[in-house]
Design a protein around this motif. Structure first.
Motif, PDB file in Angstrom:
ATOM      1  N   TYR A  37      33.309  35.584  43.420  1.00 50.49           N
ATOM      2  CA  TYR A  37      32.064  35.199  42.748  1.00 50.49           C
ATOM      3  C   TYR A  37      30.877  35.059  43.694  1.00 50.49           C
ATOM      4  O   TYR A  37      30.265  34.004  43.789  1.00 50.49           O
ATOM      5  N   PHE A  45      30.923  39.511  36.487  1.00 50.78           N
ATOM      6  CA  PHE A  45      31.664  38.661  35.557  1.00 50.78           C
ATOM      7  C   PHE A  45      30.866  38.423  34.272  1.00 50.78           C
ATOM      8  O   PHE A  45      31.420  38.473  33.171  1.00 50.78           O
ATOM      9  N   ILE A  48      31.475  41.355  32.254  1.00 46.52           N
ATOM     10  CA  ILE A  48      32.829  41.314  31.661  1.00 46.52           C
ATOM     11  C   ILE A  48      32.793  40.536  30.345  1.00 46.52           C
ATOM     12  O   ILE A  48      33.414  40.930  29.345  1.00 46.52           O
ATOM     13  N   TYR A  54      37.191  41.802  26.223  1.00 48.12           N
ATOM     14  CA  TYR A  54      37.287  40.456  26.799  1.00 48.12           C
ATOM     15  C   TYR A  54      36.724  39.443  25.801  1.00 48.12           C
ATOM     16  O   TYR A  54      35.549  39.094  25.833  1.00 48.12           O
ATOM     17  N   LEU A  56      37.461  36.287  25.476  1.00 52.68           N
ATOM     18  CA  LEU A  56      37.583  34.895  25.918  1.00 52.68           C
ATOM     19  C   LEU A  56      36.266  34.119  25.815  1.00 52.68           C
ATOM     20  O   LEU A  56      36.210  33.037  25.214  1.00 52.68           O
ATOM     21  N   GLY A 162      35.706  27.811  29.683  1.00 56.89           N
ATOM     22  CA  GLY A 162      35.944  29.201  30.066  1.00 56.89           C
ATOM     23  C   GLY A 162      37.323  29.481  30.623  1.00 56.89           C
ATOM     24  O   GLY A 162      37.565  30.550  31.172  1.00 56.89           O
ATOM     25  N   SER A 163      38.249  28.521  30.510  1.00 57.98           N
ATOM     26  CA  SER A 163      39.589  28.677  31.081  1.00 57.98           C
ATOM     27  C   SER A 163      39.558  28.931  32.585  1.00 57.98           C
ATOM     28  O   SER A 163      40.418  29.616  33.130  1.00 57.98           O
ATOM     29  N   THR A 164      38.586  28.343  33.248  1.00 56.27           N
ATOM     30  CA  THR A 164      38.559  28.407  34.713  1.00 56.27           C
ATOM     31  C   THR A 164      39.813  27.766  35.286  1.00 56.27           C
ATOM     32  O   THR A 164      40.313  28.180  36.343  1.00 56.27           O
ATOM     33  N   ASN A 167      42.720  29.843  36.731  1.00 55.37           N
ATOM     34  CA  ASN A 167      42.792  30.401  38.082  1.00 55.37           C
ATOM     35  C   ASN A 167      43.818  29.667  38.951  1.00 55.37           C
ATOM     36  O   ASN A 167      44.317  30.221  39.920  1.00 55.37           O
ATOM     37  N   TYR A 207      41.736  42.634  30.961  1.00 53.38           N
ATOM     38  CA  TYR A 207      41.576  42.642  32.425  1.00 53.38           C
ATOM     39  C   TYR A 207      41.618  44.047  33.016  1.00 53.38           C
ATOM     40  O   TYR A 207      41.720  44.217  34.229  1.00 53.38           O
ATOM     41  N   THR A 214      35.829  45.450  35.085  1.00 54.40           N
ATOM     42  CA  THR A 214      36.739  44.528  35.772  1.00 54.40           C
ATOM     43  C   THR A 214      37.235  45.145  37.082  1.00 54.40           C
ATOM     44  O   THR A 214      37.391  44.444  38.087  1.00 54.40           O
ATOM     45  N   PHE A 217      34.512  44.580  39.487  1.00 52.05           N
ATOM     46  CA  PHE A 217      34.516  43.154  39.841  1.00 52.05           C
ATOM     47  C   PHE A 217      35.584  42.891  40.908  1.00 52.05           C
ATOM     48  O   PHE A 217      35.329  42.188  41.903  1.00 52.05           O
ATOM     49  N   MET A 253      45.479  40.016  38.861  1.00 46.34           N
ATOM     50  CA  MET A 253      44.711  41.182  39.312  1.00 46.34           C
ATOM     51  C   MET A 253      45.144  41.498  40.735  1.00 46.34           C
ATOM     52  O   MET A 253      45.285  40.600  41.565  1.00 46.34           O
ATOM     53  N   GLU A 283      43.557  37.602  41.945  1.00 50.14           N
ATOM     54  CA  GLU A 283      43.255  36.540  40.971  1.00 50.14           C
ATOM     55  C   GLU A 283      44.408  36.365  39.987  1.00 50.14           C
ATOM     56  O   GLU A 283      45.108  37.320  39.681  1.00 50.14           O
ATOM     57  N   SER A 285      45.125  34.549  36.061  1.00 45.77           N
ATOM     58  CA  SER A 285      44.571  33.908  34.866  1.00 45.77           C
ATOM     59  C   SER A 285      45.741  33.447  34.022  1.00 45.77           C
ATOM     60  O   SER A 285      46.331  34.243  33.291  1.00 45.77           O
TER      61      SER A 285
HETATM   62  C1  AVJ Z   1      36.435  33.050  34.924  1.00 50.50           C
HETATM   63  C2  AVJ Z   1      38.637  32.708  35.687  1.00 50.50           C
HETATM   64  C3  AVJ Z   1      38.151  32.454  33.389  1.00 50.50           C
HETATM   65  O1  AVJ Z   1      40.452  34.542  34.373  1.00 50.50           O
HETATM   66  O2  AVJ Z   1      39.579  35.372  32.582  1.00 50.50           O
HETATM   67  C4  AVJ Z   1      37.788  37.782  34.063  1.00 50.50           C
HETATM   68  C5  AVJ Z   1      37.884  35.617  35.446  1.00 50.50           C
HETATM   69  N1  AVJ Z   1      38.713  37.869  35.986  1.00 50.50           N
HETATM   70  N2  AVJ Z   1      38.206  39.029  34.280  1.00 50.50           N
HETATM   71  C6  AVJ Z   1      39.484  34.899  33.711  1.00 50.50           C
HETATM   72  C7  AVJ Z   1      38.132  37.059  35.151  1.00 50.50           C
HETATM   73  C8  AVJ Z   1      38.757  39.091  35.437  1.00 50.50           C
HETATM   74  C9  AVJ Z   1      38.090  34.689  34.291  1.00 50.50           C
HETATM   75  N3  AVJ Z   1      37.839  33.251  34.586  1.00 50.50           N
END
Ligand code: AVJ
Length: 323
Positions: A37, A45, A48, A54, A56, A162-164, A167, A207, A214, A217, A253, A283, A285
């Motif tokens: 980031y 992002f 995305i 996506y 979410l 955002g479901s951070t 991670n 993803y 993505t 990213f 990822m 990463e 998720s």
């Molecule tokens: C920001 C961590 C919630 O995991 O869905 C989105 C990041 N990485 N696409 C996720 C993300 C690839 C996202 N978060």
């Protein structure tokens, strides 16, 4: 009005050391996802979040839009709002507007990215009866500063959207919730957004989108290392890969090296040799089950006061209150 509580600039050396450690890891090489980031990565992002694959972010925002009043009705007032990772601040508007109908609201976005903090101020700065004070700090440090600065009769609502949390691996996520709980007082609240398990195809597409955003990213992490650490990653030599880890219930990822190649990272003082087909894990998720979030809350000193699940894209807003 926005004031920055700025820390001294974190040194390049911290990034360089993390890259070195991750790339030299025996077995699976990895890079910490927080470095995805930078300014370019954050903009990718944001893109995305607009992709049809996506869902979410739209689910997160929809739940807040539809249920903000109900959520706010379950909070003790008066209450200040702190947000971990302000992002652009768009989703937060619904909560702040609902709260500002009942009280004058202070909003403290906590965010290590100065550009994201600035975007947040622009988005939320003009809501009547809301004052913004940004904290340019890591989440828990920023939250401690906010908690120390408040007077006793004000409660605190922490937003972690955002479901951070996804991670973190499950154990680390729980540890994070415990640490967060320690900073709070009885009756304080945490609104936690969690992406829920859905079909593997849907999760993989989210993803690994058709337009390749993505993938860009993910590859930008290598570009960033090239830019900031004087490395010579050949970006064309790496393929984006999204993988469902069924045992851990998470999307991973990876960047797959398409050939045997060596990379030099000057600031990390390291050269690594990657085999053809070898991956660097960038990463995770994690995906949750609704009951699992309730149990996690209870193990970390919260009770779940409400859970709202989106009908179109399985995602939950969980209102957790400290016991
Ligand atoms: C920001 C961590 C919630 O995991 O869905 C989105 C990041 N990485 N696409 C996720 C993300 C690839 C996202 N978060």
């Amino acid at each position: 009005m926005l004031t920055y509580q700025t820390l001294p600039v974190r040194h390049v050396s911290e990034f360089a050391a993390a890259v070195r450690d991750g790339l030299l890891k025996p077995g699976q090489r990895e890079l910490p996802s927080k470095y995805l980031y930078d300014e370019v990565g954050s903009a990718l992002f944001e893109t995305i979040c607009l992709l049809p694959e996506y869902g979410l972010t739209r689910a997160d925002a929809r739940l807040l839009q539809e249920h903000a009043t109900e959520i706010v009705d379950r909070l003790p007032l008066p209450i200040h709002v702190a947000e971990l990772g302000s992002g652009s601040g768009k989703k937060t508007r619904w909560i702040l507007e609902a709260l500002s109908r009942r009280q004058k609201t202070y909003y403290f976005p906590i965010e290590i990215s100065p550009s994201a903090l600035a975007a947040c101020e622009k988005e939320l700065g003009q809501i009547d009866l809301v004052s913004i004070v940004g904290y340019e700090q890591p989440y828990l440090e920023g939250l401690r500063a906010v908690a120390q600065g408040r007077d006793d009769h004000n409660h605190l609502l922490v937003l972690f959207l955002g479901s951070t949390i996804g991670n973190f691996d499950r154990a680390a996520g729980e540890e994070f919730l415990s640490e967060l709980r320690e900073i709070l007082q009885t009756g304080d609240a945490l609104l936690l957004g969690t992406d829920l398990e859905k079909s593997v195809e849907m999760q993989l597409r989210a993803y690994d989108d058709a337009a390749g955003v993505t993938a860009a990213f993910n590859r930008n992490l290598l570009a960033r290392i090239n830019r900031e650490l004087g490395a010579d990653f050949d970006l064309g030599g790496f393929e984006h890969e999204a993988r469902w880890n069924a045992e851990e219930r998470r999307i991973e990822m990876h960047l797959r090296s398409m050939k045997r190649q060596s990379v030099q990272i000057r600031a990390s003082n390291v050269r690594v040799m990657l085999n053809e087909g070898e991956t660097i894990w960038t990463e995770s998720s994690h995906k949750y089950r609704p009951a699992e979030v309730v149990e996690m809350a209870e193990r970390t000193g919260f009770r779940c006061e409400g859970q709202w699940i989106d009908a179109q894209w399985p995602f939950a807003q969980n209102l957790l209150i400290t016991g």
